[in-house]
Every structure is written in structure tokens, then in C-alpha cells.
Motif scaffolding. Structure first.
Motif, PDB file in Angstrom:
ATOM      1  N   PRO A 164      17.487  -4.234   2.212  1.00  0.00           N
ATOM      2  CA  PRO A 164      16.090  -4.621   1.954  1.00  0.00           C
ATOM      3  C   PRO A 164      15.065  -3.588   2.426  1.00  0.00           C
ATOM      4  O   PRO A 164      13.997  -3.470   1.835  1.00  0.00           O
ATOM      5  CB  PRO A 164      15.946  -5.933   2.731  1.00  0.00           C
ATOM      6  CG  PRO A 164      17.334  -6.478   2.806  1.00  0.00           C
ATOM      7  CD  PRO A 164      18.222  -5.279   2.940  1.00  0.00           C
ATOM      8  N   ALA A 165      15.395  -2.831   3.470  1.00  0.00           N
ATOM      9  CA  ALA A 165      14.464  -1.817   3.972  1.00  0.00           C
ATOM     10  C   ALA A 165      14.297  -0.668   2.984  1.00  0.00           C
ATOM     11  O   ALA A 165      13.270   0.012   2.958  1.00  0.00           O
ATOM     12  CB  ALA A 165      14.940  -1.279   5.315  1.00  0.00           C
ATOM     13  N   LYS A 166      15.306  -0.451   2.144  1.00  0.00           N
ATOM     14  CA  LYS A 166      15.290   0.654   1.185  1.00  0.00           C
ATOM     15  C   LYS A 166      15.006   0.154  -0.233  1.00  0.00           C
ATOM     16  O   LYS A 166      15.402   0.788  -1.208  1.00  0.00           O
ATOM     17  CB  LYS A 166      16.627   1.404   1.216  1.00  0.00           C
ATOM     18  CG  LYS A 166      16.939   2.056   2.558  1.00  0.00           C
ATOM     19  CD  LYS A 166      18.261   2.809   2.500  1.00  0.00           C
ATOM     20  CE  LYS A 166      18.624   3.378   3.855  1.00  0.00           C
ATOM     21  NZ  LYS A 166      17.645   4.369   4.328  1.00  0.00           N
ATOM     22  N   PHE A 167      14.326  -0.966  -0.336  1.00  0.00           N
ATOM     23  CA  PHE A 167      14.076  -1.619  -1.625  1.00  0.00           C
ATOM     24  C   PHE A 167      12.575  -1.850  -1.804  1.00  0.00           C
ATOM     25  O   PHE A 167      11.894  -2.269  -0.865  1.00  0.00           O
ATOM     26  CB  PHE A 167      14.806  -2.964  -1.657  1.00  0.00           C
ATOM     27  CG  PHE A 167      14.770  -3.670  -2.989  1.00  0.00           C
ATOM     28  CD1 PHE A 167      15.851  -3.618  -3.843  1.00  0.00           C
ATOM     29  CD2 PHE A 167      13.659  -4.398  -3.387  1.00  0.00           C
ATOM     30  CE1 PHE A 167      15.845  -4.272  -5.066  1.00  0.00           C
ATOM     31  CE2 PHE A 167      13.619  -5.052  -4.609  1.00  0.00           C
ATOM     32  CZ  PHE A 167      14.724  -4.991  -5.454  1.00  0.00           C
ATOM     33  N   MET A 168      12.057  -1.620  -3.030  1.00  0.00           N
ATOM     34  CA  MET A 168      10.648  -1.901  -3.286  1.00  0.00           C
ATOM     35  C   MET A 168      10.391  -2.038  -4.783  1.00  0.00           C
ATOM     36  O   MET A 168      11.279  -1.787  -5.605  1.00  0.00           O
ATOM     37  CB  MET A 168       9.745  -0.823  -2.688  1.00  0.00           C
ATOM     38  CG  MET A 168       9.920   0.562  -3.264  1.00  0.00           C
ATOM     39  SD  MET A 168       8.745   1.727  -2.525  1.00  0.00           S
ATOM     40  CE  MET A 168       7.213   1.211  -3.318  1.00  0.00           C
ATOM     41  N   GLY A 169       9.202  -2.440  -5.128  1.00  0.00           N
ATOM     42  CA  GLY A 169       8.803  -2.576  -6.518  1.00  0.00           C
ATOM     43  C   GLY A 169       8.157  -1.308  -7.023  1.00  0.00           C
ATOM     44  O   GLY A 169       7.380  -0.659  -6.315  1.00  0.00           O
ATOM     45  N   MET A 170       8.501  -0.960  -8.277  1.00  0.00           N
ATOM     46  CA  MET A 170       7.942   0.225  -8.926  1.00  0.00           C
ATOM     47  C   MET A 170       7.648  -0.205 -10.352  1.00  0.00           C
ATOM     48  O   MET A 170       8.448   0.002 -11.263  1.00  0.00           O
ATOM     49  CB  MET A 170       8.961   1.361  -8.870  1.00  0.00           C
ATOM     50  CG  MET A 170       8.432   2.733  -9.201  1.00  0.00           C
ATOM     51  SD  MET A 170       9.759   3.978  -9.085  1.00  0.00           S
ATOM     52  CE  MET A 170       8.775   5.459  -9.271  1.00  0.00           C
ATOM     53  N   HIS A 171       6.485  -0.831 -10.560  1.00  0.00           N
ATOM     54  CA  HIS A 171       6.167  -1.460 -11.843  1.00  0.00           C
ATOM     55  C   HIS A 171       5.452  -0.478 -12.769  1.00  0.00           C
ATOM     56  O   HIS A 171       4.268  -0.197 -12.610  1.00  0.00           O
ATOM     57  CB  HIS A 171       5.309  -2.710 -11.608  1.00  0.00           C
ATOM     58  CG  HIS A 171       4.885  -3.381 -12.872  1.00  0.00           C
ATOM     59  ND1 HIS A 171       3.672  -4.016 -13.018  1.00  0.00           N
ATOM     60  CD2 HIS A 171       5.505  -3.501 -14.079  1.00  0.00           C
ATOM     61  CE1 HIS A 171       3.574  -4.503 -14.237  1.00  0.00           C
ATOM     62  NE2 HIS A 171       4.668  -4.200 -14.901  1.00  0.00           N
TER      63      HIS A 171
ATOM     64  N   ASN B  59       7.124   5.952   1.105  1.00  0.00           N
ATOM     65  CA  ASN B  59       6.594   7.315   0.948  1.00  0.00           C
ATOM     66  C   ASN B  59       7.396   8.121  -0.072  1.00  0.00           C
ATOM     67  O   ASN B  59       6.822   8.869  -0.874  1.00  0.00           O
ATOM     68  CB  ASN B  59       6.582   8.039   2.296  1.00  0.00           C
ATOM     69  CG  ASN B  59       5.523   7.478   3.236  1.00  0.00           C
ATOM     70  OD1 ASN B  59       4.513   6.928   2.788  1.00  0.00           O
ATOM     71  ND2 ASN B  59       5.737   7.595   4.536  1.00  0.00           N
ATOM     72  N   ALA B  60       8.720   7.958  -0.053  1.00  0.00           N
ATOM     73  CA  ALA B  60       9.573   8.695  -0.990  1.00  0.00           C
ATOM     74  C   ALA B  60       9.287   8.269  -2.431  1.00  0.00           C
ATOM     75  O   ALA B  60       9.202   9.102  -3.341  1.00  0.00           O
ATOM     76  CB  ALA B  60      11.047   8.469  -0.652  1.00  0.00           C
ATOM     77  N   VAL B  61       9.121   6.962  -2.646  1.00  0.00           N
ATOM     78  CA  VAL B  61       8.868   6.462  -3.997  1.00  0.00           C
ATOM     79  C   VAL B  61       7.455   6.835  -4.450  1.00  0.00           C
ATOM     80  O   VAL B  61       7.231   7.163  -5.615  1.00  0.00           O
ATOM     81  CB  VAL B  61       9.109   4.941  -4.069  1.00  0.00           C
ATOM     82  CG1 VAL B  61       8.675   4.367  -5.412  1.00  0.00           C
ATOM     83  CG2 VAL B  61      10.590   4.636  -3.833  1.00  0.00           C
ATOM     84  N   LYS B  62       6.512   6.824  -3.525  1.00  0.00           N
ATOM     85  CA  LYS B  62       5.136   7.239  -3.859  1.00  0.00           C
ATOM     86  C   LYS B  62       5.110   8.715  -4.271  1.00  0.00           C
ATOM     87  O   LYS B  62       4.457   9.087  -5.255  1.00  0.00           O
ATOM     88  CB  LYS B  62       4.215   7.004  -2.667  1.00  0.00           C
ATOM     89  CG  LYS B  62       2.741   7.346  -2.933  1.00  0.00           C
ATOM     90  CD  LYS B  62       1.879   6.916  -1.755  1.00  0.00           C
ATOM     91  CE  LYS B  62       0.400   7.194  -2.006  1.00  0.00           C
ATOM     92  NZ  LYS B  62       0.092   8.639  -1.903  1.00  0.00           N
ATOM     93  N   GLU B  63       5.828   9.557  -3.532  1.00  0.00           N
ATOM     94  CA  GLU B  63       5.895  10.981  -3.872  1.00  0.00           C
ATOM     95  C   GLU B  63       6.527  11.187  -5.243  1.00  0.00           C
ATOM     96  O   GLU B  63       6.073  12.015  -6.039  1.00  0.00           O
ATOM     97  CB  GLU B  63       6.691  11.735  -2.800  1.00  0.00           C
ATOM     98  CG  GLU B  63       5.939  11.913  -1.497  1.00  0.00           C
ATOM     99  CD  GLU B  63       6.824  12.469  -0.385  1.00  0.00           C
ATOM    100  OE1 GLU B  63       7.924  12.984  -0.696  1.00  0.00           O
ATOM    101  OE2 GLU B  63       6.422  12.376   0.790  1.00  0.00           O
ATOM    102  N   LEU B  64       7.582  10.415  -5.536  1.00  0.00           N
ATOM    103  CA  LEU B  64       8.229  10.500  -6.843  1.00  0.00           C
ATOM    104  C   LEU B  64       7.255  10.099  -7.955  1.00  0.00           C
ATOM    105  O   LEU B  64       7.171  10.765  -8.993  1.00  0.00           O
ATOM    106  CB  LEU B  64       9.460   9.594  -6.887  1.00  0.00           C
ATOM    107  CG  LEU B  64      10.093   9.429  -8.276  1.00  0.00           C
ATOM    108  CD1 LEU B  64      10.726  10.725  -8.742  1.00  0.00           C
ATOM    109  CD2 LEU B  64      11.101   8.293  -8.288  1.00  0.00           C
ATOM    110  N   THR B  65       6.524   9.014  -7.743  1.00  0.00           N
ATOM    111  CA  THR B  65       5.560   8.531  -8.725  1.00  0.00           C
ATOM    112  C   THR B  65       4.568   9.627  -9.092  1.00  0.00           C
ATOM    113  O   THR B  65       4.277   9.859 -10.275  1.00  0.00           O
ATOM    114  CB  THR B  65       4.811   7.302  -8.171  1.00  0.00           C
ATOM    115  OG1 THR B  65       5.767   6.285  -7.849  1.00  0.00           O
ATOM    116  CG2 THR B  65       3.817   6.752  -9.178  1.00  0.00           C
ATOM    117  N   GLU B  66       4.075  10.315  -8.094  1.00  0.00           N
ATOM    118  CA  GLU B  66       3.121  11.396  -8.331  1.00  0.00           C
ATOM    119  C   GLU B  66       3.797  12.605  -8.975  1.00  0.00           C
ATOM    120  O   GLU B  66       3.214  13.269  -9.838  1.00  0.00           O
ATOM    121  CB  GLU B  66       2.444  11.777  -7.015  1.00  0.00           C
ATOM    122  CG  GLU B  66       1.541  10.655  -6.488  1.00  0.00           C
ATOM    123  CD  GLU B  66       1.084  10.852  -5.047  1.00  0.00           C
ATOM    124  OE1 GLU B  66       1.729  11.666  -4.322  1.00  0.00           O
ATOM    125  OE2 GLU B  66       0.103  10.206  -4.642  1.00  0.00           O
ATOM    126  N   ALA B  67       5.061  12.868  -8.608  1.00  0.00           N
ATOM    127  CA  ALA B  67       5.788  14.013  -9.150  1.00  0.00           C
ATOM    128  C   ALA B  67       6.080  13.870 -10.639  1.00  0.00           C
ATOM    129  O   ALA B  67       6.187  14.867 -11.352  1.00  0.00           O
ATOM    130  CB  ALA B  67       7.101  14.214  -8.383  1.00  0.00           C
TER     131      ALA B  67
END
Length: 292
Positions: A134-141, A166-174
Motif C-alpha cells: 500500500p505504501a507504493k500504491f497511488m492513483g494516476m488518473h 514524488n516518483a510518480v509526479k516526476e514521471l507525469t511531468e516527464a
């Protein structure tokens, strides 16, 4: 946390295909999975057509197109995600289905792999509880169509840790998207506002206040919307609209989110929008003709 380099995507429908395309175009290796081999073939053909249009418009070169397609590997088995750094679940908007997929996914992942779900409305915290991380899980809609729409809603579950976010946010921007951070409440930001508007438009039709064309024309010209709410509902899929309204209604227990009976009736009839040829408009004719 190591940089995300390899991305897995579960579901090769409209959303999964779009996510695969933008990730591959941004230079990421993509593993795209679906139970149906024909769906995967259709997905790759659709991605190729989208890239062809970009070539014709001069936005990318033939070499760019070939490189993007070469980065996408497909398979019908979850074992293709063994080396993925992030897996994005993009299955149909059905909580039971998503939870089942996530449970089956985790044994095939490396311990440090992250998981994101492209759900448009379902609790991130509940879906995360179906996994071993769960710590490594999030929504990316992502928004539809993914290659065109700039927004990605990022939603933490109650257990999501900061490095994952932070990792998923960086990917989103990338991958060239703009993130908007939402809390884990039913339907998040976009659909919390958009779907009740669509549902109200269906009520307006149901109660005879206006016809399909009148309602869509009124919102396009009176509110400067690029697409009328009923046309937009057809584009989203009336089954998806109903699913989101049910999540809102059940999750917030407020009568203002009650799905319109006419929306329910259309879904029961199988008239679920553009992708199936009929919704509030009949797409077998050109231009499409209102069905009510």
C-alpha cells in the motif's frame, strides 16, 4: 528510489493504449498486457495510426514513430511485468475487477516496484489494500484521449509514502503531462464536478426540459463548452458515467448524486455511447442523430 525506466500497463483499451503511447513517445520501455490477443493487436494498430497523424502534421519524424512502437512489448500474461519499475492498472471501472487484477499482479512484481491505478472514481486506499505494498500504491488518473489531454490527477491513498508520490509526479511531468493533486474522496476533482453536471443534463432530458440537441447546443453556446454534456457522455461511455455516479452516490450518501433513471435505462439497453455506436446519439448515421 531508482528512476522509473520500465512501465507496465494492464488493459489495452482506449485508456491503456493512450498511456502506452505517451510513455513510449517519452522514451520509456512499455509492457502492455491484456487477456485478449486481438485487443492487443487492435491497440498497437491504433497507436500506429495516432503516430502516423503526428508524422503527417510534422510533429514527429518517421524515425520517432518507429522508435516509439519498438519500445512497446505486449503479452497476455502478467509475467511480462517482472522487470517493471511501475505498473499502471487501466482496466474497466469496476472495483471488484480491479481488486482481482491487483491481487494476481503482485506475485509477479519485484519488491521495489510501484503500482498506480487509472481509476476515475474508486477509493485508492481500498484498491491499495488488495496489494502487498500500500505504501507504493497511488492513483494516476489520466484523461481521455490520453495523447491529447494534458491533465493527470495524482491521488495518494492513506498509506502512500512520499517517495512513491514524488516518483510518480516526476514521471507525469516527464511524459509531458500536468499533475493536479487530489485527495482520496469519491471521483476526486474532475469527475466530482463533471459527472454530476452530465447527470443533471440527463435529468434535464428525462424531465422534458429540452431535447438532446437543445441541451448540447445550450451548453456549447451558453457556457462556451467545446462539447455538449450529452455528446460528452457518449464519448466517455454511459456505462462509465453511471459507474462514477454510483461511486459518488454510495460514497457520499447525498441524494444530489443519485444517477438519473434515464441514464440507467440507456446502460441497461446497451446504448452506452460512441464506442458502441449508440447512446444519446445514433452514430450509424452521419452526422449522428439524437436518439431522444
Amino acid at each position: 528510489m531508482s528512476t522509473i525506466k520500465k512501465i507496465g500497463i494492464i488493459g489495452a483499451g482506449q485508456m491503456g493504449s493512450g498511456i502506452a503511447q505517451v510513455c513510449a513517445q517519452a522514451g520509456y520501455d512499455v509492457s502492455l498486457s491484456d487477456l485478449n490477443e486481438q485487443v492487443l493487436e487492435k491497440s498497437l494498430a491504433g497507436i500506429a495510426r495516432n503516430l502516423d497523424r503526428q508524422v503527417q502534421k510534422g510533429k514527429i519524424s518517421e524515425a520517432d514513430k518507429a522508435a516509439a512502437l519498438a519500445r512497446i512489448a505486449t503479452g497476455t500474461d502478467l509475467t511480462i511485468f517482472a522487470d517493471s519499475d511501475l505498473v499502471i492498472e487501466a482496466a474497466t471501472e469496476n472495483e471488484a475487477l480491479k481488486r482481482d487484477i491487483l491481487k494476481k499482479l503482485v506475485p509477479h512484481l519485484k519488491p521495489e516496484a510501484l503500482i498506480a491505478t487509472n481509476t476515475s472514481s474508486i477509493s485508492i486506499t481500498r484498491l491499495a489494500a488488495s496489494t502487498d505494498r500500500p505504501a507504493k500504491f497511488m492513483g494516476m488518473h489520466f484523461m481521455n484521449p490520453v495523447p491529447v489531454m494534458q491533465l493527470v490527477e495524482l491521488i495518494r491513498g492513506i498509506a502512500t509514502d512520499e517517495p512513491t508520490f514524488n516518483a510518480v509526479k516526476e514521471l507525469t511531468e516527464a511524459i509531458g503531462k500536468t499533475p493536479a493533486v487530489a485527495e482520496d474522496f469519491p471521483a476526486f476533482i474532475v469527475n466530482r464536478i463533471l459527472l454530476p453536471m452530465i447527470n443533471e443534463a440527463v435529468y434535464t432530458l428525462y424531465e422534458g426540459v429540452g431535447g438532446v440537441e437543445a441541451i448540447d447546443t445550450a451548453l456549447k453556446l451558453g457556457a462556451n463548452h467545446p462539447m455538449g454534456p450529452l455528446e460528452l457522455a457518449d464519448f466517455i461511455g454511459l456505462d462509465t458515467c453511471l459507474a462514477v455516479m454510483q461511486v459518488l452516490y454510495e460514497g457520499l450518501a447525498d441524494s444530489k448524486y443519485r444517477p438519473c433513471p434515464l441514464l440507467v435505462k440507456y446502460v441497461e439497453a446497451g446504448w452506452i455511447g460512441k464506442k458502441f455506436g449508440r447512446g444519446f446519439y445514433d452514430y450509424s448515421q452521419t452526422p449522428p442523430v439524437p436518439t431522444r
